[in-house]
Design an enzyme around this catalytic site. Structure first.
Site, PDB file in Angstrom:
ATOM      1  N   ASP A  14       2.110  -2.549  -2.272  1.00 42.56           N
ATOM      2  CA  ASP A  14       2.167  -1.456  -1.305  1.00 42.56           C
ATOM      3  C   ASP A  14       2.881  -1.885  -0.036  1.00 42.56           C
ATOM      4  OD1 ASP A  14       0.764   0.055  -3.059  1.00 42.56           O
ATOM      5  OD2 ASP A  14      -1.187  -0.246  -2.084  1.00 42.56           O
ATOM      6  N   ASP A  34      -1.972  -5.372   3.217  1.00 41.65           N
ATOM      7  CA  ASP A  34      -2.480  -5.999   2.003  1.00 41.65           C
ATOM      8  C   ASP A  34      -1.352  -6.267   1.025  1.00 41.65           C
ATOM      9  OD1 ASP A  34      -5.123  -6.422   2.487  1.00 41.65           O
ATOM     10  OD2 ASP A  34      -5.730  -4.386   1.899  1.00 41.65           O
ATOM     11  N   GLU A  65       0.544  -4.403  -7.833  1.00 43.06           N
ATOM     12  CA  GLU A  65      -0.717  -4.422  -7.087  1.00 43.06           C
ATOM     13  C   GLU A  65      -1.619  -3.285  -7.550  1.00 43.06           C
ATOM     14  OE1 GLU A  65      -0.224  -3.928  -2.855  1.00 43.06           O
ATOM     15  OE2 GLU A  65      -2.373  -3.706  -2.508  1.00 43.06           O
ATOM     16  N   ASP A 125       1.992  -1.986   2.896  1.00 41.41           N
ATOM     17  CA  ASP A 125       1.024  -2.146   3.992  1.00 41.41           C
ATOM     18  C   ASP A 125       0.648  -3.618   4.112  1.00 41.41           C
ATOM     19  OD1 ASP A 125      -0.565  -2.668   1.832  1.00 41.41           O
ATOM     20  OD2 ASP A 125      -1.785  -0.860   2.010  1.00 41.41           O
TER      21      ASP A 125
END
Ligand code: 1YM
Length: 650
Positions: free
Chosen positions: A509, A513, A436, A511
């Site tokens: 990540d 997203d 990412e 998180d």
């Protein structure tokens, strides 16, 4: 109802139980949590067989606080008379002799003998104790225990505590009750997974129309009942929840041909992929096999004939292909037959050649009968319209492909400047990191071992492929790049043997997203490269969440909040850095924590239950908002993520 002609002498005796305990893997495959459930399924299977033969309509499964589990049915009860050859009761034979059962060679028709078909004696052999009650006017009881032999010091498995006893206690109930406690010295864990059990019981209830299956967990006082009077029809409707269907009532048929009992339900949706799930003797066959082949060729034949008859196809037109009829098809096909042979990588592919013509024949006959029904003409028109539009896209895509090939292919153009390929030429050694973001991608490129690690940074989010046509999907740069990097092609052209990287590692990540990117990629792999997951090539990289430094020198990376707590408890106060994303790590840190095969944590993505995963992806990734809201409402548990795929550390 079948005739009850059973006598205990029908049972064929094979061998004793100690062998099972010596080598559990030979009988149940593994002593992991999967094996633990396996010994429960053996008992459940006997009850379901009794239902399939028409003698019982209710099964109850219970988990108890002492770690034991029980299964009860309201069937005929395991035979209590004396088996002539063995000189003991039918009950004793069933629980102490391997492969005992009218199942193996009697006139009593029974479908067991598949993946689970090693018999209830294996459950007994791998249990601390097992208790049986048979209800036939009075209650019969028998108990078995595994115990240490005083002379040899070895464990004797599943030894009868006493012969079967008629307690003379009167009962109105009929059937069999079996309760057992898995032996903690055999299994890696003796904790049953309620989620696993519920999934399977629900599936069994769908596959056995009208059978009521109750589950109760004493630990949590949780109770659930499954009963589907529509059987496979309900199963298909369930899978299609959240999709737009092309007609309301699924098409359904059940018939026997040459000893193969075939049952199927189909319903089309406006999706662009198919969702076909097959079973043999209630066992899922995700690798397909002869029954699926017969089903698909039957469908292709019978719909093409109809298309000609109704002038959808003119004389000069080519037939629709099998793939044209696959588009938007949701189907369950369930066959029951004897002497099943399983093949394939995971032994979940039906090998019996006789299943193919039998299923093809039933499919053709049943569907052509339905086609004669005037009331269903709209249904078949909708199916043919769908096939016609699929054929149109197929022909257009073919043309586009030819053009692309002629202009040196879109594929290599996409790759320029993006993929940092590796230099090694051994796919089984090679790893592709899909990373990412450009900055993490940059660090990864610096950190990697160029020989076997390739890096593909993702700039934007990959496309949500659910609900997109294949031609649109191919236009998405991120997806196109992944396809060409992997080298396998997609969909019906997918070819695992051309895979260039045997580990495909998603690195995003920790998180929302990051989760989203993970789910988008997994959705794509599930829909268009499912064998990549099935064959264990897809992994999730796990970057650390924290870096803990003690006294400015000793550094530890911690991957979960729990690890952090434990670490702090162990070493006391530290300086904590919380990583918000991969981009915050420099190349060296990224290598140490996430890429170095010696140190990194990877989770391999597996599919436990493809039908259930399919439904979840539809709900979570499709365009029906109401179904998704409901799912989120029912399932919110913010400690867990990626619920649709079970992940294991490896
Ligand atoms: C809770 C588990 O085992 N039910 C069960 C098992 C059997 C029968 C009925 C049964 C089968 C037959 C004839 C037959 C079994 N019997 C045998 C064996 N529930 C559970 N309910 N009569 C009763 O298949 O012919 C094996 S399983 F070997 F004794 F026939």
């Amino acid at each position: 109802m079948a005739k009850n002609t059973y006598k205990a002498e029908d049972i064929k005796i094979l061998e004793g139980l100690d062998a099972v305990r010596m080598r559990p893997g030979m009988y149940i495959g593994t002593t992991s949590v999967r094996g633990l459930h396996h010994i429960l399924w053996e008992i459940v299977d006997n009850a379901v067989d009794e239902a399939a033969n028409g003698y019982c309509d209710r099964i109850e499964v219970k988990l108890y606080n002492d770690g034991s589990a029980s299964v009860e049915d309201n069937g005929r009860g395991i035979p209590v008379d004396i088996h002539k050859k063995a000189g003991v009761t039918g009950v004793q034979v069933v629980f102490t002799q391997l492969h005992a059962g009218g199942k193996f060679g009697s006139e009593n028709y029974s479908y067991s003998g598949g993946l689970h078909g090693v018999g209830a004696s294996v459950t007994n052999a791998l249990s601390e104790w097992l208790k049986v009650q048979v209800y036939k006017g009075t209650i019969y009881e028998m108990e078995f225990r595994s115990e240490k032999d005083e002379k040899t010091g070895k464990i004797k498995s599943g030894v009868p505590v006493a012969p079967l006893k008629d307690t003379k206690v009167k009962t109105n109930k009929k059937g069999t009750f079996v309760r057992f406690k898995p032996d903690a010295t055999v299994f890696e864990t003796v904790e049953f997974s309620v989620e696993t059990i519920l999934k399977r019981l629900k599936e069994l209830a769908f596959l056995n129309k009208g059978l009521e299956i109750d589950f109760y967990d004493e630990h949590t006082d949780f109770h659930r009942i499954y009963k589907y009077d529509g059987g496979l029809i309900d199963f298909v409707k369930y899978l299609n929840e959240g999709k737009s269907t092309l007609y309301y009532q699924p098409l359904y048929a059940k018939a026997e041909k040459d000893g193969v009992l075939v049952e199927f339900a189909i319903q089309h949706t406006d999706a662009y992929v198919d969702s076909l799930y097959s079973y043999v003797n209630n066992i899922p066959t995700p690798e397909g096999g002869m029954h699926e082949t017969g089903f698909r060729s039957g469908i292709t034949r019978v719909f093409n004939d109809y298309a000609r008859e109704k002038n959808y196809l003119k004389d000069k037109d080519d037939n629709f292909t099998g793939d044209d009829f696959k588009e938007g098809l949701t189907a369950i096909i369930s066959v029951k037959m004897q002497n099943v042979q399983f093949e394939g990588q995971t032994k979940t592919k039906l090998g019996n050649p006789e299943a193919r013509p039998a299923v093809e024949n039933v499919t053709i006959n049943a569907l052509s009968d339905l086609m004669k029904n005037k009331k269903l003409s709209k249904v078949f028109e909708a199916i043919l319209d769908k096939a016609a539009s699929a054929a149109k896209v197929r022909l257009a895509a073919k043309k586009a492909k030819e053009i692309a090939r002629a202009s040196k292919s879109i594929e290599s153009k996409n790759l320029v400047g993006k993929l940092a390929a590796c230099s090694g030429r051994k796919p089984e050694m090679n790893e592709l990191f899909i990373v990412e973001g450009d900055s993490a991608g940059g660090s990864a490129k610096q950190a990697r071992v160029r020989q076997y690690q390739a890096i593909l940074p993702l700039r934007g989010k990959p496309l949500n492929v659910e609900k997109k046509k294949i031609d649109q999907i191919l236009l998405n740069e991120e997806i196109a790049t992944i396809i060409s990097a992997l080298g396998t092609g997609i969909g019906s052209e997918f070819d695992l043997s051309s895979l260039k990287y045997h580990k495909v590692i998603i690195l995003s990540d920790a998180d929302v997203d990051g989760s989203h990117i993970r789910i988008l990629l997994l959705t794509f792999f599930f829909r268009y490269m499912r064998d990549l997951i099935n064959e264990g090539h897809v992994y999730i990289g796990m970057p650390p969440l924290y870096r803990a430094t003690k006294n400015n020198k000793s550094v530890r990376y911690l991957y979960t909040d729990k690890e952090l707590q434990n670490h702090l408890a162990e070493v006391g106060k530290c300086e904590i850095q919380r990583y918000k994303g991969l981009g915050e790590m420099d190349a060296e840190q990224l290598w140490e924590t996430t890429m170095d095969p010696e140190k990194r944590n990877l989770m391999r993505v597996t599919i436990d239950d493809a039908a259930e995963a399919d439904r979840l992806i539809t709900v979570l990734m499709g365009d029906e908002v109401a179904a998704r809201k409901q799912y989120i409402f029912d399932n919110s548990d913010f400690d867990k993520e990626d619920k649709f795929s079970k992940m294991k550390r490896s």
